[in-house]
Design a protein around this motif. Structure first.
Motif, PDB file in Angstrom:
ATOM      1  N   LEU A 171      64.410  46.469   9.735  1.00  0.00           N
ATOM      2  CA  LEU A 171      63.992  47.514   8.799  1.00  0.00           C
ATOM      3  C   LEU A 171      65.070  47.780   7.752  1.00  0.00           C
ATOM      4  O   LEU A 171      64.768  47.927   6.559  1.00  0.00           O
ATOM      5  CB  LEU A 171      63.675  48.794   9.564  1.00  0.00           C
ATOM      6  CG  LEU A 171      63.289  50.006   8.695  1.00  0.00           C
ATOM      7  CD1 LEU A 171      62.027  49.712   7.889  1.00  0.00           C
ATOM      8  CD2 LEU A 171      63.091  51.245   9.560  1.00  0.00           C
ATOM      9  N   VAL A 213      57.506  48.162   3.689  1.00  0.00           N
ATOM     10  CA  VAL A 213      57.881  49.279   4.564  1.00  0.00           C
ATOM     11  C   VAL A 213      56.661  49.766   5.347  1.00  0.00           C
ATOM     12  O   VAL A 213      56.727  50.009   6.554  1.00  0.00           O
ATOM     13  CB  VAL A 213      58.488  50.435   3.750  1.00  0.00           C
ATOM     14  CG1 VAL A 213      58.740  51.652   4.640  1.00  0.00           C
ATOM     15  CG2 VAL A 213      59.797  49.992   3.095  1.00  0.00           C
ATOM     16  N   THR A 214      55.531  49.899   4.648  1.00  0.00           N
ATOM     17  CA  THR A 214      54.306  50.345   5.308  1.00  0.00           C
ATOM     18  C   THR A 214      53.886  49.371   6.406  1.00  0.00           C
ATOM     19  O   THR A 214      53.503  49.787   7.513  1.00  0.00           O
ATOM     20  CB  THR A 214      53.161  50.487   4.284  1.00  0.00           C
ATOM     21  OG1 THR A 214      53.513  51.502   3.330  1.00  0.00           O
ATOM     22  CG2 THR A 214      51.856  50.883   4.961  1.00  0.00           C
ATOM     23  N   TRP A 216      55.808  47.309   8.070  1.00  0.00           N
ATOM     24  CA  TRP A 216      56.751  47.394   9.187  1.00  0.00           C
ATOM     25  C   TRP A 216      56.417  48.591  10.061  1.00  0.00           C
ATOM     26  O   TRP A 216      56.401  48.498  11.284  1.00  0.00           O
ATOM     27  CB  TRP A 216      58.185  47.515   8.667  1.00  0.00           C
ATOM     28  CG  TRP A 216      59.217  47.438   9.749  1.00  0.00           C
ATOM     29  CD1 TRP A 216      59.906  46.326  10.155  1.00  0.00           C
ATOM     30  CD2 TRP A 216      59.672  48.509  10.592  1.00  0.00           C
ATOM     31  NE1 TRP A 216      60.749  46.637  11.190  1.00  0.00           N
ATOM     32  CE2 TRP A 216      60.626  47.973  11.491  1.00  0.00           C
ATOM     33  CE3 TRP A 216      59.372  49.855  10.679  1.00  0.00           C
ATOM     34  CZ2 TRP A 216      61.274  48.744  12.447  1.00  0.00           C
ATOM     35  CZ3 TRP A 216      60.005  50.634  11.645  1.00  0.00           C
ATOM     36  CH2 TRP A 216      60.950  50.078  12.515  1.00  0.00           C
ATOM     37  N   TRP A 217      56.142  49.727   9.419  1.00  0.00           N
ATOM     38  CA  TRP A 217      55.859  50.934  10.192  1.00  0.00           C
ATOM     39  C   TRP A 217      54.540  50.805  10.953  1.00  0.00           C
ATOM     40  O   TRP A 217      54.421  51.277  12.082  1.00  0.00           O
ATOM     41  CB  TRP A 217      55.808  52.148   9.272  1.00  0.00           C
ATOM     42  CG  TRP A 217      55.693  53.429  10.042  1.00  0.00           C
ATOM     43  CD1 TRP A 217      54.553  54.113  10.343  1.00  0.00           C
ATOM     44  CD2 TRP A 217      56.765  54.157  10.641  1.00  0.00           C
ATOM     45  NE1 TRP A 217      54.844  55.236  11.081  1.00  0.00           N
ATOM     46  CE2 TRP A 217      56.196  55.282  11.277  1.00  0.00           C
ATOM     47  CE3 TRP A 217      58.149  53.973  10.690  1.00  0.00           C
ATOM     48  CZ2 TRP A 217      56.965  56.217  11.967  1.00  0.00           C
ATOM     49  CZ3 TRP A 217      58.909  54.911  11.370  1.00  0.00           C
ATOM     50  CH2 TRP A 217      58.323  56.010  11.991  1.00  0.00           C
ATOM     51  N   THR A 218      53.551  50.159  10.348  1.00  0.00           N
ATOM     52  CA  THR A 218      52.271  49.957  11.025  1.00  0.00           C
ATOM     53  C   THR A 218      52.461  49.187  12.328  1.00  0.00           C
ATOM     54  O   THR A 218      51.821  49.474  13.342  1.00  0.00           O
ATOM     55  CB  THR A 218      51.286  49.207  10.109  1.00  0.00           C
ATOM     56  OG1 THR A 218      51.071  49.971   8.904  1.00  0.00           O
ATOM     57  CG2 THR A 218      49.947  48.994  10.787  1.00  0.00           C
ATOM     58  N   ASN A 220      55.508  48.789  13.984  1.00  0.00           N
ATOM     59  CA  ASN A 220      56.610  49.237  14.849  1.00  0.00           C
ATOM     60  C   ASN A 220      56.818  50.740  14.909  1.00  0.00           C
ATOM     61  O   ASN A 220      57.740  51.203  15.583  1.00  0.00           O
ATOM     62  CB  ASN A 220      57.922  48.601  14.369  1.00  0.00           C
ATOM     63  CG  ASN A 220      57.829  47.102  14.258  1.00  0.00           C
ATOM     64  OD1 ASN A 220      57.775  46.398  15.261  1.00  0.00           O
ATOM     65  ND2 ASN A 220      57.804  46.588  13.036  1.00  0.00           N
ATOM     66  N   GLY A 221      55.984  51.508  14.212  1.00  0.00           N
ATOM     67  CA  GLY A 221      56.225  52.939  14.091  1.00  0.00           C
ATOM     68  C   GLY A 221      56.310  53.682  15.405  1.00  0.00           C
ATOM     69  O   GLY A 221      57.192  54.514  15.615  1.00  0.00           O
ATOM     70  N   ALA A 224      59.531  52.985  17.008  1.00  0.00           N
ATOM     71  CA  ALA A 224      60.629  53.593  16.263  1.00  0.00           C
ATOM     72  C   ALA A 224      60.791  55.062  16.630  1.00  0.00           C
ATOM     73  O   ALA A 224      61.912  55.565  16.776  1.00  0.00           O
ATOM     74  CB  ALA A 224      60.402  53.440  14.756  1.00  0.00           C
ATOM     75  N   LEU A 234      66.004  55.395   5.966  1.00  0.00           N
ATOM     76  CA  LEU A 234      64.565  55.366   6.211  1.00  0.00           C
ATOM     77  C   LEU A 234      63.889  56.577   5.575  1.00  0.00           C
ATOM     78  O   LEU A 234      62.914  56.447   4.831  1.00  0.00           O
ATOM     79  CB  LEU A 234      64.283  55.327   7.722  1.00  0.00           C
ATOM     80  CG  LEU A 234      62.812  55.446   8.154  1.00  0.00           C
ATOM     81  CD1 LEU A 234      61.967  54.386   7.463  1.00  0.00           C
ATOM     82  CD2 LEU A 234      62.702  55.318   9.665  1.00  0.00           C
ATOM     83  N   VAL A 238      61.834  56.063   2.044  1.00  0.00           N
ATOM     84  CA  VAL A 238      60.399  56.341   2.007  1.00  0.00           C
ATOM     85  C   VAL A 238      60.098  57.416   0.965  1.00  0.00           C
ATOM     86  O   VAL A 238      59.141  57.302   0.180  1.00  0.00           O
ATOM     87  CB  VAL A 238      59.897  56.779   3.401  1.00  0.00           C
ATOM     88  CG1 VAL A 238      58.483  57.343   3.305  1.00  0.00           C
ATOM     89  CG2 VAL A 238      59.925  55.600   4.363  1.00  0.00           C
ATOM     90  N   ILE A 254      55.183  58.917   8.024  1.00  0.00           N
ATOM     91  CA  ILE A 254      56.441  58.312   8.457  1.00  0.00           C
ATOM     92  C   ILE A 254      57.534  59.371   8.513  1.00  0.00           C
ATOM     93  O   ILE A 254      58.227  59.539   9.513  1.00  0.00           O
ATOM     94  CB  ILE A 254      56.870  57.165   7.516  1.00  0.00           C
ATOM     95  CG1 ILE A 254      55.907  55.981   7.639  1.00  0.00           C
ATOM     96  CG2 ILE A 254      58.294  56.708   7.836  1.00  0.00           C
ATOM     97  CD1 ILE A 254      56.158  54.882   6.630  1.00  0.00           C
TER      98      ILE A 254
END
Length: 277
Positions: A171, A213-214, A216-218, A220-221, A224, A234, A238, A254
């Protein structure tokens, strides 16, 4: 055969085969960047890089020495990489891949910009706040690199902790590389000259970083949040991308997940206020 131009020759819509080759190269480069951004690379990824380097000058229509010099790696970097089967330092590996990705985008610019609209909100933000966006992008890229150094200094010995470490590093690399690319696109743009092609390019870079970024968060959120990640870049990153107009549908959620819903507006407002000073 005449001397090749030192600038990037752009492809046109009727050059179908060349367009397909450059798009395939760009996809391979982007996949390699994503894989090695975790902080290491394996023999298979190295062999893929060697194979790419064998035909770079034909696909990108720039000599190996010109590509290497654009990356700041010395004129013989790509040629000796293939000939001597060298193992590059990770940082240089990423620099090389970044310049290949950028040159591929330049080759495809006329073809893709003709069919892609500029996100209006991003373009307007760039026109109004280019200097602030540039300063913010440079600062956040630097912050991400500093956080990578701190993370590497605490690299866990416990194998069970490595997945968490690698995901956090991945990330941070998204932010470090992404904001560096945004800064580069903004430096090349002189808003006063009203350069629509460069404005489109800068807006697309910002949108692409937001998408990374979106995505990655989808993926691994949830993990995280479980890790208790509180990486300054982060939250700030964002907030900055959202302020710039990037279409980040998950931006608020996020930040809310990390700092608490009632603090989201304060975080974003604080970030924007800092950039306007």
């Amino acid at each position: 055969m005449g001397k090749r131009p030192t600038h990037v020759t752009r492809l046109q819509a009727d050059q179908v085969k060349q367009i397909a080759r450059v798009r395939a190269l760009r996809a391979e480069v982007d996949d390699l960047r994503r894989r090695i951004s975790v902080g290491s690379y394996n023999d298979d990824e190295l062999k893929r890089f060697w194979k790419l380097a064998e035909t770079l000058d034909l696909d990108l229509f720039l000599s190996n020495s010109e590509l290497a010099e654009r990356a700041g790696l010395g004129s013989s970097y790509f040629s000796t990489m293939v000939r001597n089967k060298r193992r590059p330092r990770l940082q240089n590996f990423l620099l090389a891949l970044n310049v290949l990705f950028d040159v591929a985008n330049e080759r495809l610019a006329d073809v893709e910009e003709a069919t892609t609209d500029v996100p209006t909100k991003i373009g307007q933000r760039i026109k109004e706040d280019r200097s602030n966006l540039l300063e913010l992008a440079r600062s956040l890229s630097k912050l991400a690199l500093e956080e990578i150094d701190e993370l590497d200094a605490k690299r866990p010995n416990d194998p069970g902790m490595l997945p968490s470490y690698e995901k956090q590093r991945e990330l941070l690399m998204v932010f470090a590389d992404g904001f560096a690319r945004i800064a580069s696109a903004l430096v090349a743009l002189d808003v006063e000259l009203v350069e629509p092609v460069k404005l489109r390019r800068a807006a697309k870079v910002i949108a692409a970083v937001g998408d990374r970024v979106t995505n990655w968060w989808t993926e691994n959120g949830e993990e995280a949040i479980d890790w208790g990640v509180r990486l300054p870049v982060l939250i700030s990153g964002v907030a900055a991308l959202g302020w710039a107009g990037a279409p980040m549908t998950l931006a608020t959620s996020i930040v809310a997940a990390l700092v608490g819903g009632d603090k989201v507006v304060k975080v974003i407002t604080k970030q924007v206020s800092r950039t306007k000073k």
